[in-house]
Design a protein around this motif. Sequence first.
Motif, PDB file in Angstrom:
ATOM      1  N   MET A   1      33.965   7.779 107.998  1.00 43.30           N
ATOM      2  CA  MET A   1      33.892   7.798 106.552  1.00 43.30           C
ATOM      3  C   MET A   1      35.254   8.186 105.975  1.00 43.30           C
ATOM      4  SD  MET A   1      31.140   9.723 104.198  1.00 43.30           S
ATOM      5  CE  MET A   1      31.812  10.871 103.048  1.00 43.30           C
ATOM      6  N   SER A   2      35.660   7.508 104.937  1.00 45.94           N
ATOM      7  CA  SER A   2      36.933   7.767 104.296  1.00 45.94           C
ATOM      8  C   SER A   2      36.810   8.968 103.363  1.00 45.94           C
ATOM      9  CB  SER A   2      37.347   6.529 103.505  1.00 45.94           C
ATOM     10  OG  SER A   2      38.535   6.779 102.813  1.00 45.94           O
ATOM     11  N   ASN A   3      37.871   9.768 103.329  1.00 46.62           N
ATOM     12  CA  ASN A   3      37.904  10.857 102.363  1.00 46.62           C
ATOM     13  C   ASN A   3      39.241  10.833 101.637  1.00 46.62           C
ATOM     14  OD1 ASN A   3      39.829  12.449 103.849  1.00 46.62           O
ATOM     15  ND2 ASN A   3      38.172  13.056 105.213  1.00 46.62           N
ATOM     16  N   LEU A   4      39.474  11.793 100.791  1.00 49.55           N
ATOM     17  CA  LEU A   4      40.658  11.791  99.937  1.00 49.55           C
ATOM     18  C   LEU A   4      41.885  12.432 100.571  1.00 49.55           C
ATOM     19  CD1 LEU A   4      38.905  12.745  96.597  1.00 49.55           C
ATOM     20  CD2 LEU A   4      40.036  10.581  97.121  1.00 49.55           C
ATOM     21  N   ASN A   5      41.760  13.016 101.760  1.00 50.94           N
ATOM     22  CA  ASN A   5      42.853  13.811 102.295  1.00 50.94           C
ATOM     23  C   ASN A   5      44.121  13.017 102.576  1.00 50.94           C
ATOM     24  OD1 ASN A   5      41.642  16.390 102.159  1.00 50.94           O
ATOM     25  ND2 ASN A   5      40.288  15.743 103.804  1.00 50.94           N
ATOM     26  N   GLU A   6      44.017  11.789 103.065  1.00 47.99           N
ATOM     27  CA  GLU A   6      45.217  10.976 103.293  1.00 47.99           C
ATOM     28  C   GLU A   6      45.920  10.699 101.959  1.00 47.99           C
ATOM     29  OE1 GLU A   6      46.434   6.572 104.912  1.00 47.99           O
ATOM     30  OE2 GLU A   6      44.676   7.540 105.790  1.00 47.99           O
ATOM     31  N   TYR A   7      45.128  10.326 100.960  1.00 46.98           N
ATOM     32  CA  TYR A   7      45.693  10.086  99.629  1.00 46.98           C
ATOM     33  C   TYR A   7      46.347  11.359  99.083  1.00 46.98           C
ATOM     34  CZ  TYR A   7      46.038   9.340  94.629  1.00 46.98           C
ATOM     35  OH  TYR A   7      46.509   9.273  93.345  1.00 46.98           O
ATOM     36  N   LEU A   8      45.724  12.510  99.303  1.00 44.96           N
ATOM     37  CA  LEU A   8      46.284  13.763  98.788  1.00 44.96           C
ATOM     38  C   LEU A   8      47.658  14.048  99.382  1.00 44.96           C
ATOM     39  CD1 LEU A   8      43.193  16.128  98.542  1.00 44.96           C
ATOM     40  CD2 LEU A   8      44.419  14.966  96.695  1.00 44.96           C
ATOM     41  N   GLY A   9      47.895  13.618 100.613  1.00 44.64           N
ATOM     42  CA  GLY A   9      49.226  13.759 101.208  1.00 44.64           C
ATOM     43  C   GLY A   9      50.248  12.942 100.429  1.00 44.64           C
ATOM     44  N   GLN A  10      49.903  11.708 100.113  1.00 46.89           N
ATOM     45  CA  GLN A  10      50.790  10.854  99.312  1.00 46.89           C
ATOM     46  C   GLN A  10      50.971  11.440  97.907  1.00 46.89           C
ATOM     47  OE1 GLN A  10      48.813   7.088  99.268  1.00 46.89           O
ATOM     48  NE2 GLN A  10      49.128   6.717 101.449  1.00 46.89           N
ATOM     49  N   LYS A  11      49.884  11.909  97.333  1.00 47.39           N
ATOM     50  CA  LYS A  11      49.933  12.481  95.989  1.00 47.39           C
ATOM     51  C   LYS A  11      50.833  13.715  95.984  1.00 47.39           C
ATOM     52  CE  LYS A  11      47.734  11.830  92.337  1.00 47.39           C
ATOM     53  NZ  LYS A  11      48.204  10.930  91.262  1.00 47.39           N
ATOM     54  N   ARG A  12      50.724  14.540  97.027  1.00 48.43           N
ATOM     55  CA  ARG A  12      51.553  15.755  97.103  1.00 48.43           C
ATOM     56  C   ARG A  12      53.027  15.398  97.123  1.00 48.43           C
ATOM     57  NH1 ARG A  12      51.874  21.037  97.956  1.00 48.43           N
ATOM     58  NH2 ARG A  12      53.364  21.864  99.450  1.00 48.43           N
ATOM     59  N   GLU A  13      53.415  14.401  97.930  1.00 46.14           N
ATOM     60  CA  GLU A  13      54.816  13.972  97.980  1.00 46.14           C
ATOM     61  C   GLU A  13      55.290  13.518  96.605  1.00 46.14           C
ATOM     62  OE1 GLU A  13      55.855  11.153 101.056  1.00 46.14           O
ATOM     63  OE2 GLU A  13      54.432  12.107 102.446  1.00 46.14           O
ATOM     64  N   ALA A  14      54.481  12.710  95.928  1.00 45.51           N
ATOM     65  CA  ALA A  14      54.857  12.205  94.609  1.00 45.51           C
ATOM     66  C   ALA A  14      54.961  13.339  93.590  1.00 45.51           C
ATOM     67  CB  ALA A  14      53.846  11.166  94.134  1.00 45.51           C
ATOM     68  N   VAL A  15      54.028  14.275  93.632  1.00 48.42           N
ATOM     69  CA  VAL A  15      54.030  15.394  92.689  1.00 48.42           C
ATOM     70  C   VAL A  15      55.238  16.292  92.935  1.00 48.42           C
ATOM     71  CG1 VAL A  15      52.796  17.515  92.056  1.00 48.42           C
ATOM     72  CG2 VAL A  15      51.553  15.365  92.245  1.00 48.42           C
ATOM     73  N   LEU A  16      55.534  16.571  94.186  1.00 49.49           N
ATOM     74  CA  LEU A  16      56.691  17.414  94.497  1.00 49.49           C
ATOM     75  C   LEU A  16      57.986  16.760  94.020  1.00 49.49           C
ATOM     76  CD1 LEU A  16      55.723  18.780  98.038  1.00 49.49           C
ATOM     77  CD2 LEU A  16      55.669  20.012  95.846  1.00 49.49           C
ATOM     78  N   LEU A  17      58.128  15.448  94.244  1.00 49.00           N
ATOM     79  CA  LEU A  17      59.310  14.729  93.750  1.00 49.00           C
ATOM     80  C   LEU A  17      59.390  14.766  92.231  1.00 49.00           C
ATOM     81  CD1 LEU A  17      59.514  11.567  96.049  1.00 49.00           C
ATOM     82  CD2 LEU A  17      61.238  13.365  95.793  1.00 49.00           C
ATOM     83  N   ARG A  18      58.272  14.518  91.588  1.00 43.94           N
ATOM     84  CA  ARG A  18      58.237  14.511  90.130  1.00 43.94           C
ATOM     85  C   ARG A  18      58.577  15.890  89.573  1.00 43.94           C
ATOM     86  NH1 ARG A  18      55.147  10.858  86.513  1.00 43.94           N
ATOM     87  NH2 ARG A  18      54.934  11.918  84.548  1.00 43.94           N
ATOM     88  N   ASN A  19      58.014  16.924  90.176  1.00 42.39           N
ATOM     89  CA  ASN A  19      58.261  18.289  89.710  1.00 42.39           C
ATOM     90  C   ASN A  19      59.685  18.762  89.996  1.00 42.39           C
ATOM     91  OD1 ASN A  19      55.659  18.424  88.769  1.00 42.39           O
ATOM     92  ND2 ASN A  19      54.893  19.649  90.469  1.00 42.39           N
ATOM     93  N   ALA A  20      60.358  18.137  90.955  1.00 45.84           N
ATOM     94  CA  ALA A  20      61.716  18.537  91.324  1.00 45.84           C
ATOM     95  C   ALA A  20      62.773  17.934  90.390  1.00 45.84           C
ATOM     96  CB  ALA A  20      62.004  18.137  92.769  1.00 45.84           C
ATOM     97  N   ARG A  21      62.369  17.007  89.522  1.00 55.31           N
ATOM     98  CA  ARG A  21      63.336  16.395  88.609  1.00 55.31           C
ATOM     99  C   ARG A  21      63.951  17.453  87.696  1.00 55.31           C
ATOM    100  NH1 ARG A  21      60.008  11.545  85.935  1.00 55.31           N
ATOM    101  NH2 ARG A  21      58.703  13.332  85.495  1.00 55.31           N
ATOM    102  N   ASP A  22      65.211  17.251  87.394  1.00 56.83           N
ATOM    103  CA  ASP A  22      65.914  18.132  86.469  1.00 56.83           C
ATOM    104  C   ASP A  22      65.355  17.900  85.066  1.00 56.83           C
ATOM    105  OD1 ASP A  22      67.647  19.478  84.800  1.00 56.83           O
ATOM    106  OD2 ASP A  22      69.458  18.471  85.520  1.00 56.83           O
ATOM    107  N   PRO A  23      64.803  18.929  84.418  1.00 54.93           N
ATOM    108  CA  PRO A  23      64.223  18.754  83.085  1.00 54.93           C
ATOM    109  C   PRO A  23      65.224  18.178  82.074  1.00 54.93           C
ATOM    110  CG  PRO A  23      63.670  20.919  83.941  1.00 54.93           C
ATOM    111  CD  PRO A  23      64.634  20.298  84.899  1.00 54.93           C
TER     112      PRO A  23
END
Length: 177
Positions: A1-23
């Motif tokens: 059965m598929s769950n969200l954990n693989e997607y959450l890994g991708q989401k975490r990478e994207a969120v960390l990159l987005r949050n690391a941008r210089d305001p």
Amino acid sequence: MSNLNEYLGQKREAVLLRNARDPQTVEPVKLRAQVSAEGRSGVRRIRIRDHQVVSDSPADFAGYDLGPSSPELLLGSLGSCLTHIFLIKAAELQLPLESLQVEIEGDLDPRGGKPGYENVPFFPHNIRYTAHIVSPADEAQVRAVHEAVEQWCPILNLLKRPQPLEGSVRHTRPATQ
């Protein structure tokens, strides 16, 4: 059965990159939507970027029930936003998720504002949500994500803290007059 954990890994990478941008390099985004009423049916065609959504009314309000009503879309927008922010915060806080489903409910009384019902709201009210989370995490981790969602969900906070809103009309006479 598929769950969200693989997607959450991708989401975490994207969120960390987005949050690391210089305001200093990030600009505000202008959101736009255009809505037109279709002839004969009155169906509302909503255009947002390259997407279209159809909104309609139930038959008892002169509609054809070809799509959700505006109040239903509001609840759907809130649910979509809550779900997205739950995913973001679960990724950020490393909360494993087997599944996530958000249910939104609200009350709409068609008698609202009419004689004898002047004090009954004619708009969606008593809006509430339930997030159904399946996760091996402990209650404290789930609670931390929920608290972060309550703090950061844009649509939830807009509804809790309404903003000023301006309206105007541009009246044009038909060319055949």
